[in-house]
Design a protein around this motif. Sequence first.
Motif, PDB file in Angstrom:
ATOM      1  N   THR A  37       0.829  -1.211   0.000  1.00 42.37           N
ATOM      2  CA  THR A  37       0.000   0.000   0.000  1.00 42.37           C
ATOM      3  C   THR A  37       0.862   1.258   0.000  1.00 42.37           C
ATOM      4  N   LYS A  38       2.095   1.131   0.471  1.00 43.73           N
ATOM      5  CA  LYS A  38       3.044   2.254   0.581  1.00 43.73           C
ATOM      6  C   LYS A  38       2.557   3.342   1.536  1.00 43.73           C
ATOM      7  N   ARG A  39       1.688   2.946   2.493  1.00 39.23           N
ATOM      8  CA  ARG A  39       1.263   3.895   3.531  1.00 39.23           C
ATOM      9  C   ARG A  39       2.432   4.091   4.495  1.00 39.23           C
ATOM     10  N   LEU A  40       2.804   5.340   4.711  1.00 39.58           N
ATOM     11  CA  LEU A  40       3.991   5.675   5.491  1.00 39.58           C
ATOM     12  C   LEU A  40       3.769   5.384   6.976  1.00 39.58           C
ATOM     13  N   HIS A  41       4.701   4.649   7.571  1.00 39.27           N
ATOM     14  CA  HIS A  41       4.637   4.325   8.989  1.00 39.27           C
ATOM     15  C   HIS A  41       6.032   4.459   9.601  1.00 39.27           C
ATOM     16  N   PRO A  42       6.113   4.865  10.887  1.00 42.43           N
ATOM     17  CA  PRO A  42       7.410   5.127  11.501  1.00 42.43           C
ATOM     18  C   PRO A  42       8.093   3.879  12.047  1.00 42.43           C
ATOM     19  N   VAL A  43       9.424   3.896  11.942  1.00 41.65           N
ATOM     20  CA  VAL A  43      10.271   2.857  12.529  1.00 41.65           C
ATOM     21  C   VAL A  43      11.455   3.531  13.217  1.00 41.65           C
ATOM     22  N   VAL A  44      12.082   2.799  14.123  1.00 42.75           N
ATOM     23  CA  VAL A  44      13.264   3.293  14.832  1.00 42.75           C
ATOM     24  C   VAL A  44      14.439   2.351  14.582  1.00 42.75           C
ATOM     25  N   HIS A  45      15.617   2.940  14.476  1.00 37.94           N
ATOM     26  CA  HIS A  45      16.877   2.191  14.385  1.00 37.94           C
ATOM     27  C   HIS A  45      17.826   2.752  15.437  1.00 37.94           C
ATOM     28  N   LEU A  46      18.557   1.872  16.101  1.00 30.99           N
ATOM     29  CA  LEU A  46      19.626   2.309  16.998  1.00 30.99           C
ATOM     30  C   LEU A  46      20.908   1.630  16.553  1.00 30.99           C
ATOM     31  N   HIS A  47      21.924   2.427  16.253  1.00 29.32           N
ATOM     32  CA  HIS A  47      23.257   1.927  15.928  1.00 29.32           C
ATOM     33  C   HIS A  47      24.106   2.063  17.181  1.00 29.32           C
ATOM     34  N   VAL A  48      24.646   0.943  17.644  1.00 30.32           N
ATOM     35  CA  VAL A  48      25.394   0.901  18.901  1.00 30.32           C
ATOM     36  C   VAL A  48      26.885   0.755  18.603  1.00 30.32           C
ATOM     37  N   PHE A  49      27.632   1.789  18.951  1.00 29.85           N
ATOM     38  CA  PHE A  49      29.095   1.750  18.862  1.00 29.85           C
ATOM     39  C   PHE A  49      29.659   1.446  20.239  1.00 29.85           C
ATOM     40  N   ARG A 107      21.118   9.341  20.533  1.00 30.23           N
ATOM     41  CA  ARG A 107      21.196  10.648  19.876  1.00 30.23           C
ATOM     42  C   ARG A 107      20.605  10.497  18.480  1.00 30.23           C
ATOM     43  N   LEU A 108      19.642  11.338  18.152  1.00 35.57           N
ATOM     44  CA  LEU A 108      19.025  11.285  16.823  1.00 35.57           C
ATOM     45  C   LEU A 108      20.047  11.732  15.791  1.00 35.57           C
ATOM     46  N   LEU A 109      20.321  10.860  14.825  1.00 35.31           N
ATOM     47  CA  LEU A 109      21.280  11.146  13.760  1.00 35.31           C
ATOM     48  C   LEU A 109      20.588  11.719  12.529  1.00 35.31           C
ATOM     49  N   GLN A 110      19.498  11.065  12.128  1.00 37.64           N
ATOM     50  CA  GLN A 110      18.777  11.508  10.942  1.00 37.64           C
ATOM     51  C   GLN A 110      17.384  10.893  10.917  1.00 37.64           C
ATOM     52  N   LYS A 111      16.577  11.428  10.027  1.00 36.60           N
ATOM     53  CA  LYS A 111      15.238  10.902   9.773  1.00 36.60           C
ATOM     54  C   LYS A 111      15.071  10.937   8.258  1.00 36.60           C
ATOM     55  N   TYR A 112      14.586   9.841   7.675  1.00 42.03           N
ATOM     56  CA  TYR A 112      14.407   9.803   6.225  1.00 42.03           C
ATOM     57  C   TYR A 112      13.280   8.843   5.855  1.00 42.03           C
ATOM     58  N   VAL A 113      12.791   8.960   4.625  1.00 41.72           N
ATOM     59  CA  VAL A 113      11.757   8.053   4.117  1.00 41.72           C
ATOM     60  C   VAL A 113      12.444   6.963   3.302  1.00 41.72           C
ATOM     61  N   THR A 127      21.976   6.891  17.319  1.00 38.32           N
ATOM     62  CA  THR A 127      23.255   6.256  17.630  1.00 38.32           C
ATOM     63  C   THR A 127      23.491   6.371  19.126  1.00 38.32           C
ATOM     64  N   THR A 128      24.363   5.506  19.632  1.00 40.51           N
ATOM     65  CA  THR A 128      24.787   5.578  21.023  1.00 40.51           C
ATOM     66  C   THR A 128      26.128   4.891  21.157  1.00 40.51           C
ATOM     67  N   ILE A 129      26.792   5.136  22.277  1.00 43.76           N
ATOM     68  CA  ILE A 129      28.012   4.411  22.627  1.00 43.76           C
ATOM     69  C   ILE A 129      27.682   3.564  23.842  1.00 43.76           C
ATOM     70  N   TYR A 130      28.034   2.286  23.757  1.00 44.63           N
ATOM     71  CA  TYR A 130      27.730   1.341  24.839  1.00 44.63           C
ATOM     72  C   TYR A 130      28.871   0.331  24.906  1.00 44.63           C
ATOM     73  N   ASP A 131      29.481   0.204  26.069  1.00 38.54           N
ATOM     74  CA  ASP A 131      30.616  -0.705  26.210  1.00 38.54           C
ATOM     75  C   ASP A 131      30.284  -2.010  26.926  1.00 38.54           C
ATOM     76  N   GLY A 132      29.023  -2.254  27.158  1.00 41.44           N
ATOM     77  CA  GLY A 132      28.626  -3.520  27.765  1.00 41.44           C
ATOM     78  C   GLY A 132      28.498  -4.607  26.709  1.00 41.44           C
ATOM     79  N   ASP A 133      27.984  -5.727  27.137  1.00 37.13           N
ATOM     80  CA  ASP A 133      27.739  -6.842  26.227  1.00 37.13           C
ATOM     81  C   ASP A 133      26.244  -6.923  25.943  1.00 37.13           C
ATOM     82  N   PRO A 134      25.825  -6.560  24.726  1.00 37.09           N
ATOM     83  CA  PRO A 134      24.411  -6.734  24.399  1.00 37.09           C
ATOM     84  C   PRO A 134      24.007  -8.198  24.558  1.00 37.09           C
ATOM     85  N   SER A 135      22.762  -8.401  24.888  1.00 38.34           N
ATOM     86  CA  SER A 135      22.220  -9.744  25.081  1.00 38.34           C
ATOM     87  C   SER A 135      21.111  -9.967  24.049  1.00 38.34           C
ATOM     88  N   PRO A 136      21.491 -10.388  22.832  1.00 39.69           N
ATOM     89  CA  PRO A 136      20.480 -10.508  21.782  1.00 39.69           C
ATOM     90  C   PRO A 136      19.418 -11.560  22.107  1.00 39.69           C
TER      91      PRO A 136
END
Length: 177
Positions: A37-49, A107-113, A127-136
């Motif tokens: 349908t191409k109806r626009l809906h929001p999503v979030v991404h977090l890049h962890v350094f 920290r918000l880096l960008q927003k795009y379609v 984006t964020t900086i995190y020095d722990g061990d993520p637990s996927p």
Amino acid sequence: MKRTLVTADTSTEQFPEVDENGNMIGSMSRAEAHSGTKRLHPVVHLHVFNSKGELYLQHRAKWKEVQPDRWDTATGGHVDLGESVEESLAREVYEEIGIAPDKYEPRLLQKYVYESAIERELVYVFTTIYDGDPSPSPTETQGGRFWSREEIADKMGKEVFTPMFEREYAALFDAKE
């Protein structure tokens, strides 16, 4: 915060429909959002350094309806109906990689379609900086790990990563420098 275990995407989920500025103009089901349908809906991404400059990537589960079995952002997910972008980010980060909201500063880096053959998304990239061990989450992902910039560059364009990650890659490292 309760960590939800997910084993399949569900068509009963409800997403907000938004304009390109992020203003809500309606709602839709997950099925509608991904049906072309191409109806626009929001999503979030977090890049962890981490502090060494390595980037944590998740290995998407094979059962995912979009980009299964590819490497992607540390966390990515849809904003649910009635949820703010910030609430969605906190929920997704905790569900997918087990990091509580008080353990990192996004920290918000960008927003795009972003538009694919089946959907159109308003992507909020953090984006964020995190020095722990993520637990996927074993039900949300097939694991994850920190990658060096050289490792990522070597795999670009080889169908290892999702197209959205490849699109965001340059902006990520530009922001770090």
